[in-house]
Write a protein that holds these residues in place. Sequence first.
Motif, PDB file in Angstrom:
ATOM      1  N   THR A   1       0.825  -1.195   0.000  1.00 60.18           N
ATOM      2  CA  THR A   1       0.000   0.000   0.000  1.00 60.18           C
ATOM      3  C   THR A   1       0.866   1.255   0.000  1.00 60.18           C
ATOM      4  O   THR A   1       2.005   1.233   0.462  1.00 60.18           O
ATOM      5  CB  THR A   1      -0.959   0.031   1.207  1.00 60.18           C
ATOM      6  N   HIS A   2       0.302   2.318  -0.505  1.00 57.67           N
ATOM      7  CA  HIS A   2       0.991   3.604  -0.477  1.00 57.67           C
ATOM      8  C   HIS A   2       0.327   4.550   0.521  1.00 57.67           C
ATOM      9  O   HIS A   2       0.627   5.735   0.538  1.00 57.67           O
ATOM     10  CB  HIS A   2       1.012   4.231  -1.876  1.00 57.67           C
ATOM     11  N   TYR A   3      -0.567   4.015   1.333  1.00 53.87           N
ATOM     12  CA  TYR A   3      -1.246   4.830   2.339  1.00 53.87           C
ATOM     13  C   TYR A   3      -0.267   5.210   3.446  1.00 53.87           C
ATOM     14  O   TYR A   3       0.585   4.419   3.848  1.00 53.87           O
ATOM     15  CB  TYR A   3      -2.398   4.073   2.993  1.00 53.87           C
ATOM     16  N   ALA A   4      -0.429   6.395   3.975  1.00 55.78           N
ATOM     17  CA  ALA A   4       0.336   6.824   5.141  1.00 55.78           C
ATOM     18  C   ALA A   4      -0.204   6.095   6.371  1.00 55.78           C
ATOM     19  O   ALA A   4      -1.334   5.589   6.372  1.00 55.78           O
ATOM     20  CB  ALA A   4       0.194   8.333   5.327  1.00 55.78           C
ATOM     21  N   CYS A   5       0.595   6.036   7.416  1.00 57.00           N
ATOM     22  CA  CYS A   5       0.179   5.368   8.653  1.00 57.00           C
ATOM     23  C   CYS A   5      -1.106   5.985   9.202  1.00 57.00           C
ATOM     24  O   CYS A   5      -1.980   5.262   9.697  1.00 57.00           O
ATOM     25  CB  CYS A   5       1.291   5.433   9.693  1.00 57.00           C
ATOM     26  N   VAL A   6      -1.240   7.292   9.126  1.00 59.41           N
ATOM     27  CA  VAL A   6      -2.453   7.975   9.587  1.00 59.41           C
ATOM     28  C   VAL A   6      -3.671   7.446   8.841  1.00 59.41           C
ATOM     29  O   VAL A   6      -4.706   7.149   9.436  1.00 59.41           O
ATOM     30  CB  VAL A   6      -2.325   9.508   9.396  1.00 59.41           C
ATOM     31  N   THR A   7      -3.546   7.295   7.546  1.00 58.91           N
ATOM     32  CA  THR A   7      -4.659   6.809   6.726  1.00 58.91           C
ATOM     33  C   THR A   7      -5.023   5.378   7.097  1.00 58.91           C
ATOM     34  O   THR A   7      -6.207   5.045   7.229  1.00 58.91           O
ATOM     35  CB  THR A   7      -4.305   6.906   5.226  1.00 58.91           C
ATOM     36  N   ILE A   8      -4.024   4.533   7.303  1.00 55.75           N
ATOM     37  CA  ILE A   8      -4.292   3.138   7.679  1.00 55.75           C
ATOM     38  C   ILE A   8      -5.027   3.074   9.007  1.00 55.75           C
ATOM     39  O   ILE A   8      -6.001   2.319   9.151  1.00 55.75           O
ATOM     40  CB  ILE A   8      -2.988   2.324   7.728  1.00 55.75           C
ATOM     41  N   VAL A   9      -4.604   3.861   9.977  1.00 57.47           N
ATOM     42  CA  VAL A   9      -5.275   3.876  11.281  1.00 57.47           C
ATOM     43  C   VAL A   9      -6.725   4.341  11.122  1.00 57.47           C
ATOM     44  O   VAL A   9      -7.644   3.747  11.696  1.00 57.47           O
ATOM     45  CB  VAL A   9      -4.502   4.759  12.286  1.00 57.47           C
ATOM     46  N   LEU A  10      -6.954   5.366  10.327  1.00 57.24           N
ATOM     47  CA  LEU A  10      -8.322   5.853  10.115  1.00 57.24           C
ATOM     48  C   LEU A  10      -9.182   4.834   9.366  1.00 57.24           C
ATOM     49  O   LEU A  10     -10.367   4.685   9.664  1.00 57.24           O
ATOM     50  CB  LEU A  10      -8.301   7.182   9.374  1.00 57.24           C
ATOM     51  N   VAL A  11      -8.590   4.119   8.427  1.00 63.57           N
ATOM     52  CA  VAL A  11      -9.325   3.068   7.711  1.00 63.57           C
ATOM     53  C   VAL A  11      -9.708   1.954   8.684  1.00 63.57           C
ATOM     54  O   VAL A  11     -10.861   1.511   8.713  1.00 63.57           O
ATOM     55  CB  VAL A  11      -8.486   2.524   6.531  1.00 63.57           C
ATOM     56  N   LEU A  12      -8.764   1.504   9.497  1.00 67.92           N
ATOM     57  CA  LEU A  12      -9.061   0.449  10.467  1.00 67.92           C
ATOM     58  C   LEU A  12     -10.132   0.898  11.457  1.00 67.92           C
ATOM     59  O   LEU A  12     -11.039   0.131  11.810  1.00 67.92           O
ATOM     60  CB  LEU A  12      -7.791   0.035  11.213  1.00 67.92           C
ATOM     61  N   ARG A  13     -10.045   2.138  11.886  1.00 61.99           N
ATOM     62  CA  ARG A  13     -11.056   2.694  12.788  1.00 61.99           C
ATOM     63  C   ARG A  13     -12.429   2.679  12.118  1.00 61.99           C
ATOM     64  O   ARG A  13     -13.423   2.273  12.704  1.00 61.99           O
ATOM     65  CB  ARG A  13     -10.667   4.114  13.181  1.00 61.99           C
TER      66      ARG A  13
ATOM     67  N   LEU B   1      -9.934   8.165  -0.970  1.00 60.55           N
ATOM     68  CA  LEU B   1      -9.294   6.933  -1.412  1.00 60.55           C
ATOM     69  C   LEU B   1     -10.135   6.288  -2.499  1.00 60.55           C
ATOM     70  O   LEU B   1     -11.333   6.540  -2.599  1.00 60.55           O
ATOM     71  CB  LEU B   1      -9.142   5.962  -0.226  1.00 60.55           C
ATOM     72  N   ASP B   2      -9.513   5.431  -3.282  1.00 59.77           N
ATOM     73  CA  ASP B   2     -10.235   4.717  -4.322  1.00 59.77           C
ATOM     74  C   ASP B   2     -11.179   3.698  -3.683  1.00 59.77           C
ATOM     75  O   ASP B   2     -10.747   2.859  -2.880  1.00 59.77           O
ATOM     76  CB  ASP B   2      -9.247   4.011  -5.252  1.00 59.77           C
ATOM     77  N   TYR B   3     -12.453   3.761  -4.051  1.00 61.40           N
ATOM     78  CA  TYR B   3     -13.473   2.899  -3.463  1.00 61.40           C
ATOM     79  C   TYR B   3     -13.167   1.418  -3.700  1.00 61.40           C
ATOM     80  O   TYR B   3     -13.220   0.608  -2.776  1.00 61.40           O
ATOM     81  CB  TYR B   3     -14.855   3.240  -4.024  1.00 61.40           C
ATOM     82  N   GLY B   4     -12.820   1.050  -4.923  1.00 65.92           N
ATOM     83  CA  GLY B   4     -12.571  -0.356  -5.245  1.00 65.92           C
ATOM     84  C   GLY B   4     -11.401  -0.932  -4.466  1.00 65.92           C
ATOM     85  O   GLY B   4     -11.463  -2.056  -3.964  1.00 65.92           O
ATOM     86  N   THR B   5     -10.329  -0.159  -4.360  1.00 67.73           N
ATOM     87  CA  THR B   5      -9.154  -0.598  -3.608  1.00 67.73           C
ATOM     88  C   THR B   5      -9.493  -0.762  -2.129  1.00 67.73           C
ATOM     89  O   THR B   5      -9.115  -1.746  -1.490  1.00 67.73           O
ATOM     90  CB  THR B   5      -8.008   0.421  -3.777  1.00 67.73           C
ATOM     91  N   LEU B   6     -10.228   0.198  -1.596  1.00 69.97           N
ATOM     92  CA  LEU B   6     -10.592   0.145  -0.189  1.00 69.97           C
ATOM     93  C   LEU B   6     -11.546  -1.016   0.098  1.00 69.97           C
ATOM     94  O   LEU B   6     -11.414  -1.704   1.111  1.00 69.97           O
ATOM     95  CB  LEU B   6     -11.220   1.471   0.245  1.00 69.97           C
ATOM     96  N   LEU B   7     -12.473  -1.267  -0.803  1.00 72.04           N
ATOM     97  CA  LEU B   7     -13.407  -2.387  -0.634  1.00 72.04           C
ATOM     98  C   LEU B   7     -12.663  -3.721  -0.657  1.00 72.04           C
ATOM     99  O   LEU B   7     -12.923  -4.596   0.174  1.00 72.04           O
ATOM    100  CB  LEU B   7     -14.477  -2.354  -1.718  1.00 72.04           C
ATOM    101  N   ALA B   8     -11.710  -3.866  -1.565  1.00 70.55           N
ATOM    102  CA  ALA B   8     -10.907  -5.097  -1.625  1.00 70.55           C
ATOM    103  C   ALA B   8     -10.118  -5.295  -0.338  1.00 70.55           C
ATOM    104  O   ALA B   8     -10.041  -6.404   0.210  1.00 70.55           O
ATOM    105  CB  ALA B   8      -9.968  -5.056  -2.829  1.00 70.55           C
TER     106      ALA B   8
ATOM    107  N   PHE C   1     -13.443   0.758   9.618  1.00 74.36           N
ATOM    108  CA  PHE C   1     -13.908  -0.621   9.453  1.00 74.36           C
ATOM    109  C   PHE C   1     -14.507  -1.156  10.749  1.00 74.36           C
ATOM    110  O   PHE C   1     -15.572  -1.761  10.742  1.00 74.36           O
ATOM    111  CB  PHE C   1     -12.755  -1.529   9.022  1.00 74.36           C
ATOM    112  N   THR C   2     -13.808  -0.936  11.875  1.00 68.45           N
ATOM    113  CA  THR C   2     -14.302  -1.476  13.142  1.00 68.45           C
ATOM    114  C   THR C   2     -15.564  -0.767  13.620  1.00 68.45           C
ATOM    115  O   THR C   2     -16.365  -1.354  14.338  1.00 68.45           O
ATOM    116  CB  THR C   2     -13.229  -1.405  14.250  1.00 68.45           C
TER     117      THR C   2
END
Length: 123
Positions: free
Chosen positions: A73-85, A102-109, A87-88
């Motif tokens: 992934t090319h996401y920054a750590c901040v973005t990954i934490v926000l994505v995980l948050r 972010l790209d919807y298809g990539t995030l959905l996968a 999702f949960t």
Amino acid sequence: MIRFPITDLLNEQECYDYLLRTLHPGGLCCRKGHALPSDQAPHDRRQAPLYDYRCRVCGNVFNLLSATVWKGTHYACVTIVLVLRGFTQGIPTLHLADELELDYGTLLARRHQIQLLALDHKP
């Protein structure tokens, strides 16, 4: 619609530290399991704090996201934490993708990968 720059409010180093504790509770190591010595300098410092390291034993190059669902992934750590948050919390992928630009298809996968991992590790 009002856009709130939430990614600007989080500290990249603190997000890195959180991901390190979460993804590698035993400490960072290469794909072959060789531990990262505490005195080892990064091999590549271009994406602070997400440094690449070269294993002193086998020569593999690795970082915090190697051997995880976030590999490549090319996401920054901040973005990954926000994505995980997100999702949960059950935030819909479309809303999360829009909010974080972010790209919807990539995030959905990615969401589906994480859900499968969660099911595989369900007691």
